[in-house]
Design a protein around this motif. Structure first.
Motif, PDB file in Angstrom:
ATOM      1  N   PRO A   1       0.828  -1.221   0.000  1.00 53.14           N
ATOM      2  CA  PRO A   1       0.000   0.000   0.000  1.00 53.14           C
ATOM      3  C   PRO A   1       0.859   1.266   0.000  1.00 53.14           C
ATOM      4  O   PRO A   1       1.861   1.356   0.706  1.00 53.14           O
ATOM      5  CB  PRO A   1      -0.784  -0.101   1.313  1.00 53.14           C
ATOM      6  CG  PRO A   1      -0.687  -1.531   1.730  1.00 53.14           C
ATOM      7  CD  PRO A   1       0.592  -2.060   1.157  1.00 53.14           C
ATOM      8  N   THR A   2       0.466   2.226  -0.807  1.00 54.79           N
ATOM      9  CA  THR A   2       1.155   3.516  -0.861  1.00 54.79           C
ATOM     10  C   THR A   2       0.124   4.620  -0.699  1.00 54.79           C
ATOM     11  O   THR A   2      -1.065   4.428  -0.971  1.00 54.79           O
ATOM     12  CB  THR A   2       1.897   3.719  -2.200  1.00 54.79           C
ATOM     13  OG1 THR A   2       0.955   3.644  -3.266  1.00 54.79           O
ATOM     14  CG2 THR A   2       2.977   2.673  -2.396  1.00 54.79           C
ATOM     15  N   THR A   3       0.602   5.754  -0.248  1.00 56.03           N
ATOM     16  CA  THR A   3      -0.264   6.928  -0.110  1.00 56.03           C
ATOM     17  C   THR A   3       0.376   8.083  -0.862  1.00 56.03           C
ATOM     18  O   THR A   3       1.597   8.167  -0.978  1.00 56.03           O
ATOM     19  CB  THR A   3      -0.441   7.324   1.368  1.00 56.03           C
ATOM     20  OG1 THR A   3       0.855   7.530   1.944  1.00 56.03           O
ATOM     21  CG2 THR A   3      -1.169   6.243   2.141  1.00 56.03           C
ATOM     22  N   LYS A   4      -0.460   8.977  -1.356  1.00 55.01           N
ATOM     23  CA  LYS A   4       0.049  10.155  -2.071  1.00 55.01           C
ATOM     24  C   LYS A   4       0.397  11.245  -1.068  1.00 55.01           C
ATOM     25  O   LYS A   4      -0.387  11.571  -0.188  1.00 55.01           O
ATOM     26  CB  LYS A   4      -1.002  10.700  -3.038  1.00 55.01           C
ATOM     27  CG  LYS A   4      -1.261   9.810  -4.217  1.00 55.01           C
ATOM     28  CD  LYS A   4      -0.191  10.006  -5.252  1.00 55.01           C
ATOM     29  CE  LYS A   4      -0.513   9.164  -6.483  1.00 55.01           C
ATOM     30  NZ  LYS A   4       0.607   8.922  -7.307  1.00 55.01           N
TER      31      LYS A   4
ATOM     32  N   SER B   1       4.504   9.194  -4.131  1.00 54.46           N
ATOM     33  CA  SER B   1       3.945   8.137  -3.292  1.00 54.46           C
ATOM     34  C   SER B   1       4.882   7.808  -2.144  1.00 54.46           C
ATOM     35  O   SER B   1       6.098   7.866  -2.285  1.00 54.46           O
ATOM     36  CB  SER B   1       3.722   6.872  -4.116  1.00 54.46           C
ATOM     37  OG  SER B   1       2.782   7.106  -5.122  1.00 54.46           O
TER      38      SER B   1
ATOM     39  N   GLY C   1       5.305   4.725   1.094  1.00 56.82           N
ATOM     40  CA  GLY C   1       4.833   3.393   1.461  1.00 56.82           C
ATOM     41  C   GLY C   1       5.552   2.868   2.686  1.00 56.82           C
ATOM     42  O   GLY C   1       6.380   3.546   3.282  1.00 56.82           O
ATOM     43  N   GLU C   2       5.197   1.638   3.013  1.00 55.53           N
ATOM     44  CA  GLU C   2       5.741   0.972   4.198  1.00 55.53           C
ATOM     45  C   GLU C   2       7.265   0.837   4.104  1.00 55.53           C
ATOM     46  O   GLU C   2       7.816   0.607   3.037  1.00 55.53           O
ATOM     47  CB  GLU C   2       5.105  -0.412   4.286  1.00 55.53           C
ATOM     48  CG  GLU C   2       5.161  -1.035   5.641  1.00 55.53           C
ATOM     49  CD  GLU C   2       4.286  -2.281   5.705  1.00 55.53           C
ATOM     50  OE1 GLU C   2       4.839  -3.339   6.023  1.00 55.53           O
ATOM     51  OE2 GLU C   2       3.087  -2.168   5.446  1.00 55.53           O
TER      52      GLU C   2
END
Length: 172
Positions: free
Chosen positions: A21-24, A30, A32-33
């Protein structure tokens, strides 16, 4: 023993994890973890990776990572366990490649020739950090190195015997 000895794998042993999972972020890139968090999770599951490296491109975190295992036979064993665990859970490579809608959760597998030769961020990274080898090739290479070591040790022992004989002659 339960794998194809002529199948080309990426060496040093590596696994691939996708669908991280990535977030903007505000700048459009992006995030991510972290690799260390994922590595710790895999250690708890018994896969014992040495490192997990998230792959980044100009857009930020790519949602993929390379899982690195030890170079020895234990590393191969751990990599194959990693591969099998994801396959059994329905999250292996074949499951990832199916065109059956959105995918949930992480998918993982051991890196093989098609990953290495891929025209993507994973293939580029694997080509920079590894080689394609079969288990049979590695076994032969290991046997050759072992034989060379034995020859060198024999030669060393012969030289020491010769030196010892010379010293004995000097003493007597």
């Amino acid at each position: 023993s339960d794998c194809d000895h002529d199948e080309k794998l990426v060496y040093p042993w590596k696994g691939i994890v996708v669908n991280i999972p990535t977030t903007k972020a505000q700048d459009g890139r992006s995030a991510g973890e972290s690799g260390s968090k994922l590595r710790d999770e895999y250690i708890l599951r018994g896969f014992n990776p040495t490192r997990v490296r998230p792959l980044w491109n100009y857009l930020g975190h790519s949602g993929t990572a390379i899982v690195e295992f030890n170079k020895d036979w234990n590393g191969l064993h751990n990599g194959l366990l990693f591969d099998k665990a994801y396959t059994v859970d329905g999250h292996g490579k074949k499951d990832w490649l199916k065109k059956d809608g959105p995918k949930l959760g992480l998918y993982g597998w051991i890196a093989r020739a098609d990953d290495y030769n891929g025209n993507n961020i994973i293939g580029e990274n694997l080509r920079k950090t590894g080689d394609l080898k079969t288990i049979a090739e590695l076994t032969e290479e290991e046997a050759r190195k072992q034989e060379l070591l034995v020859q060198n040790l024999r030669q060393l022992v012969e030289e020491k015997k010769k030196d010892m004989k010379e010293i004995e002659e000097l003493c007597s």
